[in-house]
Scaffold this motif. Structure first.
Motif, PDB file in Angstrom:
ATOM      1  N   SER A 179       0.812  -1.232   0.000  1.00  0.00           N
ATOM      2  CA  SER A 179       0.000   0.000   0.000  1.00  0.00           C
ATOM      3  C   SER A 179       0.839   1.272   0.000  1.00  0.00           C
ATOM      4  O   SER A 179       0.337   2.355  -0.263  1.00  0.00           O
ATOM      5  CB  SER A 179      -0.937   0.010   1.207  1.00  0.00           C
ATOM      6  OG  SER A 179      -0.176  -0.029   2.404  1.00  0.00           O
ATOM      7  N   LYS A 216       0.583   3.206  -7.531  1.00  0.00           N
ATOM      8  CA  LYS A 216      -0.761   3.788  -7.358  1.00  0.00           C
ATOM      9  C   LYS A 216      -0.992   4.928  -8.357  1.00  0.00           C
ATOM     10  O   LYS A 216      -2.091   5.088  -8.888  1.00  0.00           O
ATOM     11  CB  LYS A 216      -0.931   4.300  -5.920  1.00  0.00           C
ATOM     12  CG  LYS A 216      -1.172   3.195  -4.914  1.00  0.00           C
ATOM     13  CD  LYS A 216      -1.595   3.763  -3.578  1.00  0.00           C
ATOM     14  CE  LYS A 216      -2.012   2.652  -2.624  1.00  0.00           C
ATOM     15  NZ  LYS A 216      -2.501   3.182  -1.341  1.00  0.00           N
ATOM     16  N   LYS A 219     -10.808   9.163  -6.219  1.00  0.00           N
ATOM     17  CA  LYS A 219     -10.537   8.618  -4.888  1.00  0.00           C
ATOM     18  C   LYS A 219      -9.049   8.330  -4.701  1.00  0.00           C
ATOM     19  O   LYS A 219      -8.450   8.668  -3.671  1.00  0.00           O
ATOM     20  CB  LYS A 219     -11.348   7.330  -4.684  1.00  0.00           C
ATOM     21  CG  LYS A 219     -11.223   6.743  -3.290  1.00  0.00           C
ATOM     22  CD  LYS A 219     -12.085   5.495  -3.151  1.00  0.00           C
ATOM     23  CE  LYS A 219     -11.920   4.888  -1.755  1.00  0.00           C
ATOM     24  NZ  LYS A 219     -12.725   3.638  -1.607  1.00  0.00           N
ATOM     25  N   LEU A 220      -8.436   7.719  -5.721  1.00  0.00           N
ATOM     26  CA  LEU A 220      -7.031   7.342  -5.622  1.00  0.00           C
ATOM     27  C   LEU A 220      -6.115   8.571  -5.586  1.00  0.00           C
ATOM     28  O   LEU A 220      -5.208   8.654  -4.755  1.00  0.00           O
ATOM     29  CB  LEU A 220      -6.668   6.436  -6.805  1.00  0.00           C
ATOM     30  CG  LEU A 220      -5.362   5.663  -6.690  1.00  0.00           C
ATOM     31  CD1 LEU A 220      -5.453   4.345  -7.444  1.00  0.00           C
ATOM     32  CD2 LEU A 220      -4.201   6.464  -7.245  1.00  0.00           C
ATOM     33  N   LYS A 239      -6.896  11.669  -4.764  1.00  0.00           N
ATOM     34  CA  LYS A 239      -7.107  12.420  -3.515  1.00  0.00           C
ATOM     35  C   LYS A 239      -6.259  11.815  -2.393  1.00  0.00           C
ATOM     36  O   LYS A 239      -5.664  12.535  -1.588  1.00  0.00           O
ATOM     37  CB  LYS A 239      -8.590  12.408  -3.129  1.00  0.00           C
ATOM     38  CG  LYS A 239      -9.441  13.401  -3.911  1.00  0.00           C
ATOM     39  CD  LYS A 239     -10.906  13.280  -3.571  1.00  0.00           C
ATOM     40  CE  LYS A 239     -11.224  13.859  -2.222  1.00  0.00           C
ATOM     41  NZ  LYS A 239     -12.680  13.842  -1.940  1.00  0.00           N
ATOM     42  N   ASP A 240      -6.210  10.486  -2.374  1.00  0.00           N
ATOM     43  CA  ASP A 240      -5.404   9.786  -1.370  1.00  0.00           C
ATOM     44  C   ASP A 240      -3.913  10.072  -1.576  1.00  0.00           C
ATOM     45  O   ASP A 240      -3.177  10.304  -0.613  1.00  0.00           O
ATOM     46  CB  ASP A 240      -5.668   8.279  -1.459  1.00  0.00           C
ATOM     47  CG  ASP A 240      -4.903   7.499  -0.400  1.00  0.00           C
ATOM     48  OD1 ASP A 240      -5.071   7.808   0.791  1.00  0.00           O
ATOM     49  OD2 ASP A 240      -4.134   6.596  -0.774  1.00  0.00           O
ATOM     50  N   LYS A 289      -2.991  13.522  -0.346  1.00  0.00           N
ATOM     51  CA  LYS A 289      -2.863  13.542   1.115  1.00  0.00           C
ATOM     52  C   LYS A 289      -1.511  12.992   1.561  1.00  0.00           C
ATOM     53  O   LYS A 289      -0.887  13.513   2.493  1.00  0.00           O
ATOM     54  CB  LYS A 289      -3.982  12.705   1.755  1.00  0.00           C
ATOM     55  CG  LYS A 289      -5.339  13.381   1.763  1.00  0.00           C
ATOM     56  CD  LYS A 289      -6.365  12.491   2.425  1.00  0.00           C
ATOM     57  CE  LYS A 289      -7.759  13.130   2.378  1.00  0.00           C
ATOM     58  NZ  LYS A 289      -8.774  12.220   2.977  1.00  0.00           N
ATOM     59  N   LYS A 290      -1.053  11.939   0.875  1.00  0.00           N
ATOM     60  CA  LYS A 290       0.197  11.285   1.266  1.00  0.00           C
ATOM     61  C   LYS A 290       1.431  12.071   0.827  1.00  0.00           C
ATOM     62  O   LYS A 290       2.489  11.943   1.429  1.00  0.00           O
ATOM     63  CB  LYS A 290       0.234   9.863   0.703  1.00  0.00           C
ATOM     64  CG  LYS A 290      -0.722   8.928   1.431  1.00  0.00           C
ATOM     65  CD  LYS A 290      -0.716   7.534   0.867  1.00  0.00           C
ATOM     66  CE  LYS A 290      -1.655   6.642   1.678  1.00  0.00           C
ATOM     67  NZ  LYS A 290      -1.767   5.291   1.104  1.00  0.00           N
TER      68      LYS A 290
END
Length: 418
Positions: free
Chosen positions: A114, A120, A138-139, A141-142, A145-146
């Motif tokens: 992950s 990703k 969704k991906l 946005k994640d 954040k990271k």
């Protein structure tokens, strides 16, 4: 006895491995020297294994034969589960335009790891290609954040929002991209285009200029600037940009066509004619070039050529041709052929029901041509129903004529229906 057999088997296995290692070394040497055909022949001689299939796939990958690359990688994975081979296979599937197969592999790998943001990111781009915009949003946005400083994540998120027609979030993400990287030309171009569609002129100009400072020959940004200047009727300012663009992208007729229109609007008809003739030669389906050649012929009182070019444009054109029929009708009117003028003004209005000038001319010439004023009256009423706010002078004239026609028929003892 069993011990001797076991030792013999082990001995032969070692010899076999050593032989294969020797062949693999020879294959690697041949491949390094560019003798890929000989390398493939050597690999075909030995017993199939993970390594033999993997090396065969790698050779085919180097010569862009992705169909065989995928085939031998699939064979290799039958012998051994290997992440590197899977990644190569995913890339081969992408080359073969099989993104759904690539997605399956990337999902499998990222499920186990992950923290692999690179994979990703690739998976998110594949979601965009396959129009899985919701999953892409969704991906990405994640990912944002990271890694909040990565401009590419914000850019891809903007593209995902664009797929969902979410204009506000799209623009915000493009702005976020620009704030993270002020040299991100793709984001700048998208912002300029988006603000132009929203008719936010200042913002459009701001991002056009920022983009052109980074790349003065950027085709899309040059077109946006030229279109903006054209709308503002700053024709002379657009000419240097158009001439430059014409040298950058010779296959595209945009610059040539716009040069024709620009010189036409500057009343430099001879130069405009030259560019429109060039467009008609380069792009046989560009019927608007013939339309403008018709307009030029009308300005030069060359009615024969005007008729020829307008007819040609109506024949070639497949979209709304009201401008072409209107030009043809005007030519007939100027040459004292009112019946043909009526026919073509009617065609112009049928092609585009928003063309109020065509309806007005249809009504006016009907009024002049027919003794029966009921025909003109119906056209005048239709005009008032749909277009009375378009042109004060025309509307006042039509109101007066409606009243006069109604009065004439009233005196004859007839009542006209509104």
């Amino acid at each position: 006895m069993k011990k001797k057999i076991l030792i013999a088997c082990l001995f032969f296995t070692i010899l076999k491995v050593q032989a294969q290692s020797s062949i693999f070394s020879a294959v690697d040497s041949l491949f390094e020297k560019g003798r890929y055909q000989l390398a493939l022949k050597e690999l075909a001689k030995i017993e199939a294994s993970f390594i033999s299939n993997y090396k065969t796939a790698t050779i085919y990958e180097s010569i862009d034969n992705y169909k065989k690359t995928a085939y031998f990688l699939e064979k290799a994975l039958e012998f051994q589960d290997d992440e590197q081979a899977k990644l190569k296979l995913a890339k081969a599937y992408q080359r073969l335009k099989k993104p759904s197969k690539s997605i399956k592999i990337y999902k499998e790998i990222t499920a186990k790891d992950s923290l692999n943001l690179v994979l990703k990111y690739q998976l998110g781009k594949l979601y965009l290609i396959t129009n899985n915009a919701t999953k892409a949003v969704k991906l990405f946005k994640d990912l944002v954040k990271k890694d909040s400083l990565n401009a590419h994540y914000s850019y891809q998120l903007a593209l995902a929002y664009a797929k969902r027609n979410d204009t506000n979030r799209m623009i915000n993400s493009f702005i976020d991209t620009f704030e993270k990287d002020t040299t991100h030309l793709k984001a700048i171009a998208h912002l300029a285009s988006s603000f132009q569609k929203l008719n936010k002129i200042d913002s459009t100009k701001l991002f056009i200029e920022k983009g052109l400072k980074l790349d003065k020959n950027h085709i899309r940004l040059n077109k946006l600037k030229i279109n903006q200047l054209y709308r503002e009727e700053k024709y002379k300012e657009s000419i240097p940009l158009l001439l430059n663009l014409d040298t950058i992208d010779k296959k595209d007729t945009y610059a040539t066509s716009m040069l024709g229109r620009t010189y036409y609007n500057l009343d430099s008809l001879k130069i405009a004619k030259k560019y429109f003739k060039k467009v008609s030669f380069l792009d046989k389906e560009n019927y608007k070039a013939y339309t403008y050649l018709g307009h030029i012929a009308m300005k030069e009182n060359d009615y024969k050529n005007a008729q020829f070019f307008y007819r040609l444009s109506t024949f070639i054109g497949k979209k709304k041709r009201d401008e072409e029929y209107f030009g043809l009708a005007t030519m007939y009117y100027e040459t004292k052929q009112p019946k043909n003028a009526l026919i073509n003004f009617e065609k112009a209005y049928k092609e585009n029901r928003k063309n109020y000038k065509a309806l007005y001319q249809l009504a006016k010439i009907s009024d002049d041509y027919y003794k029966d004023k009921k025909i003109a009256y119906r056209h005048y009423i239709k005009y008032m129903d749909h277009f009375q706010d378009k042109d004060t002078e025309i509307t006042n004239f039509i109101k007066r004529r409606i009243a006069e026609i109604k009065k004439d028929y009233f005196l004859k003892g007839e009542k006209l229906d509104d």
